[in-house]
Design an enzyme around this catalytic site. Structure first.
Site, PDB file in Angstrom:
ATOM      1  N   GLY A  40       0.825  -1.204   0.000  1.00 41.83           N
ATOM      2  CA  GLY A  40       0.000   0.000   0.000  1.00 41.83           C
ATOM      3  C   GLY A  40       0.851   1.243   0.000  1.00 41.83           C
ATOM      4  O   GLY A  40       2.069   1.181  -0.145  1.00 41.83           O
ATOM      5  N   GLU A  56      -1.093   0.979  -5.982  1.00 41.53           N
ATOM      6  CA  GLU A  56      -0.012   0.624  -5.061  1.00 41.53           C
ATOM      7  C   GLU A  56       0.254  -0.880  -5.058  1.00 41.53           C
ATOM      8  O   GLU A  56       1.406  -1.315  -5.039  1.00 41.53           O
ATOM      9  CB  GLU A  56      -0.328   1.116  -3.648  1.00 41.53           C
ATOM     10  CG  GLU A  56      -0.183   2.606  -3.469  1.00 41.53           C
ATOM     11  CD  GLU A  56       1.273   3.073  -3.413  1.00 41.53           C
ATOM     12  OE1 GLU A  56       2.196   2.234  -3.302  1.00 41.53           O
ATOM     13  OE2 GLU A  56       1.492   4.293  -3.473  1.00 41.53           O
ATOM     14  N   GLU A  60       3.870  -2.428  -6.156  1.00 42.64           N
ATOM     15  CA  GLU A  60       4.702  -3.105  -5.166  1.00 42.64           C
ATOM     16  C   GLU A  60       4.795  -4.610  -5.338  1.00 42.64           C
ATOM     17  O   GLU A  60       5.748  -5.223  -4.873  1.00 42.64           O
ATOM     18  CB  GLU A  60       4.211  -2.792  -3.752  1.00 42.64           C
ATOM     19  CG  GLU A  60       4.428  -1.350  -3.370  1.00 42.64           C
ATOM     20  CD  GLU A  60       4.054  -1.033  -1.940  1.00 42.64           C
ATOM     21  OE1 GLU A  60       3.435  -1.889  -1.263  1.00 42.64           O
ATOM     22  OE2 GLU A  60       4.383   0.077  -1.490  1.00 42.64           O
ATOM     23  N   GLU A 106      11.059  -7.087  -0.840  1.00 44.37           N
ATOM     24  CA  GLU A 106      10.672  -8.479  -1.017  1.00 44.37           C
ATOM     25  C   GLU A 106       9.164  -8.563  -0.899  1.00 44.37           C
ATOM     26  O   GLU A 106       8.537  -7.744  -0.224  1.00 44.37           O
ATOM     27  CB  GLU A 106      11.343  -9.300   0.097  1.00 44.37           C
ATOM     28  CG  GLU A 106      11.214 -10.773   0.004  1.00 44.37           C
ATOM     29  CD  GLU A 106      11.956 -11.490   1.144  1.00 44.37           C
ATOM     30  OE1 GLU A 106      11.731 -12.696   1.287  1.00 44.37           O
ATOM     31  OE2 GLU A 106      12.725 -10.853   1.893  1.00 44.37           O
TER      32      GLU A 106
END
Length: 137
Positions: A40, A56, A60, A106
């Protein structure tokens, strides 16, 4: 003219659960760099919270989603930040392996019963347990 004082920033988090596992990212930036969190980030000017969450999550993790119900909200404050974060359930549209990108070191699917064993950002384990996402701590 004096500069306006800083204001809280609006942010969103994605609670993505699939096959009894939660999608988590390890943060690349402060606050809490190196710790595990929900994917997020900040809501941009003129952007809906739902659109921010979709953007987001894709940035990500590489995963597209459909935004579901609001699970809850939290407020995180420190010397250099003040975030009001709304966490929403999100359903992935594909089941490709997630790929860390943008602000993530990660990304991985973590079995629900193992989430509390990770070095989580402050308050995340309690939030997830209180809202029935993971077993009670």
């Amino acid at each position: 003219m004096s500069e306006a004082p800083p204001r809280p920033q609006l942010a969103v988090g994605a609670v993505v659960v699939d096959d009894d596992a939660l999608l988590l990212i390890r943060r690349a930036t402060e606050p809490a760099a190196g710790r595990w969190s929900l994917p997020g980030g900040r809501v941009e000017w003129g952007e809906s919270m739902a659109h921010a969450l979709v953007r987001e999550l894709l940035e990500e993790t590489g995963i597209e989603c459909v935004v579901g119900e609001l699970i809850g909200w939290v407020e995180r404050m420190g010397e250099d930040h003040h975030f009001v974060i709304f966490d929403f359930a999100a359903t992935p549209l594909s089941f490709d392996d997630p790929v860390a990108g943008d602000d993530a070191l990660e990304v991985r699917w973590v079995p629900l019963e193992e989430v509390d064993q990770l070095d989580l950002v402050p308050g995340l384990g309690e939030f997830l347990a209180e809202n029935g996402v993971i077993p009670t701590l």
